[in-house]
Design a protein around this motif. Structure first.
Motif, PDB file in Angstrom:
ATOM      1  N   GLY A 113       0.823  -1.195   0.000  1.00 34.04           N
ATOM      2  CA  GLY A 113       0.000   0.000   0.000  1.00 34.04           C
ATOM      3  C   GLY A 113       0.864   1.254   0.000  1.00 34.04           C
ATOM      4  N   GLU A 114       0.232   2.391   0.226  1.00 33.62           N
ATOM      5  CA  GLU A 114       0.974   3.651   0.232  1.00 33.62           C
ATOM      6  C   GLU A 114       1.766   3.799   1.523  1.00 33.62           C
ATOM      7  N   PRO A 115       3.055   4.126   1.433  1.00 31.27           N
ATOM      8  CA  PRO A 115       3.844   4.375   2.645  1.00 31.27           C
ATOM      9  C   PRO A 115       3.295   5.564   3.430  1.00 31.27           C
ATOM     10  N   MET A 116       3.707   5.664   4.674  1.00 30.07           N
ATOM     11  CA  MET A 116       3.309   6.781   5.519  1.00 30.07           C
ATOM     12  C   MET A 116       3.730   8.112   4.879  1.00 30.07           C
ATOM     13  N   ARG A 117       2.820   9.069   4.869  1.00 27.80           N
ATOM     14  CA  ARG A 117       3.045  10.407   4.315  1.00 27.80           C
ATOM     15  C   ARG A 117       3.531  10.339   2.858  1.00 27.80           C
TER      16      ARG A 117
END
Length: 347
Positions: A113-117
């Motif tokens: 998924g999308e990494p943090m920030r």
């Protein structure tokens, strides 16, 4: 199946590896020294967080490569590397290299998924191809395929004076079985089990069983993982709560630790954001007190290995005290014994 009476088999620790941006070498050296200390104290594993655009370790694989040359026994992991910011082919080459250098001690952990920030740097990584990137589960399956040694090229053979392989090199035998997935929901825990990964469950998970009780949610996710894993109850799970034993702490250290815990207490027991994320309570006190609370923790009752997370913003002397107390008092209170000099435990 509750495992609260079972002794803890493996004990590790997790650190963010903070550094001063004006003098980054010192912080990285402090992290390497912490890993060396962990080995001397008998810990089974040392894990590095993965941070981007922060003053914490952004290249854990490179740091662990250095650690392989300064340690002989302790397993070395990432918890976790967000694959949305990685090229699986190149990462497979790096992981294979570090595992070979370590003698088979690497424990790579991932998330999808999308990494943090991610919004802060996604265009720096994918300036024109972001909409073509698959950041989901297939990305980690592709990485495992490369690590496993599946064929990626049909042009293997000799060309002139050089030899070419059909698989990613160097191939590290056994590394594909030592991959961990950082799951935070019933769905992701079930996916990790169904696809035969090991499971990392941390101090941040999703609330999904109708309650904001962190321990109950974590236990449910571990059980879902094992229900779907081919190894069933033997499938490996590592828990990563924040523990702060104070047995040998000075008065000033204890005050600072309690202040740290109080500053984060407001997060506990509340579901945050659209994904309804839950934060575990930080456990501070004597090793005996922490052990008692862990034995009552439904999530801990489901595991027999842990990688306790160290607080973010402490000083080197604080981390030395915490690791010493975890290895010397808390671990034994949970039934664990330190690895002896020269003892080899499987990674």
């Amino acid at each position: 199946m509750a495992r609260s009476s079972a002794p803890l088999r493996r004990l590790g620790f997790l650190t963010m590896g903070l550094f001063d941006p004006e003098e980054p070498a010192a912080g990285h050296e402090a992290t390497l020294q912490l890993i060396e200390l962990g080995e001397r104290l008998g810990f089974d594993s040392a894990w590095l967080r993965h941070r981007h655009l922060q003053f914490g370790i952004s290249s854990p694989v490179a740091v662990l490569a250095a650690a392989t040359q300064r340690t002989k026994r302790i397993a070395l992991g990432t918890a976790v590397t967000p694959l949305g910011a990685e090229n699986p082919f190149r990462l497979a080459e790096d992981l294979g290299t570090v595992d070979v250098l370590s003698g088979g001690r690497l424990l790579p952990g991932f998330s999808t998924g999308e990494p943090m920030r991610f919004d802060a740097f996604k265009h720096a990584i994918y300036p024109s191809t972001l909409d073509q990137e698959d950041l989901g589960y297939d990305r980690v399956l592709r990485l495992r395929s490369f690590i496993r040694g599946d064929v990626v090229s049909d042009s293997a053979g000799r060309e002139g004076q050089e030899d070419y392989s059909s698989r990613v090199e160097p191939h590290a035998d056994g590394l594909a079985e030592r991959l961990w997935y950082g799951a935070g929901s019933l769905r992701s825990a079930g996916w990790a089990g169904e696809h035969s990964f090991n499971l990392l469950t941390s101090s941040v998970i999703a609330a999904e069983d109708g309650t904001t009780d962190f321990a109950a949610n974590q236990a449910a996710q571990v059980r879902r993982f094992r229900e779907l894993h081919p190894a069933g109850e033997r499938a490996r799970v590592s828990q990563g709560l924040v523990v702060i034993p104070t047995d040998s702490a000075t008065a000033s250290q204890r005050a600072r630790y309690h202040e740290y815990v109080e500053s984060r207490r407001h997060r506990v027991g509340v579901a945050h954001g659209p994904r309804r994320m839950l934060f575990a309570e930080d456990l501070v006190g004597s090793s005996a007190e922490i052990a008692e609370r862990l034995h009552e923790h439904a999530g801990f009752q489901e595991v027999d290995e842990v990688a306790f997370a160290l607080p973010f913003t402490l000083e080197p002397d604080d981390y030395t005290q915490l690791l010493t107390d975890i290895a010397g008092a808390l671990g034994p209170a949970l039934g664990w014994r330190p690895a002896a000099d020269g003892e080899s435990r499987p990674a």
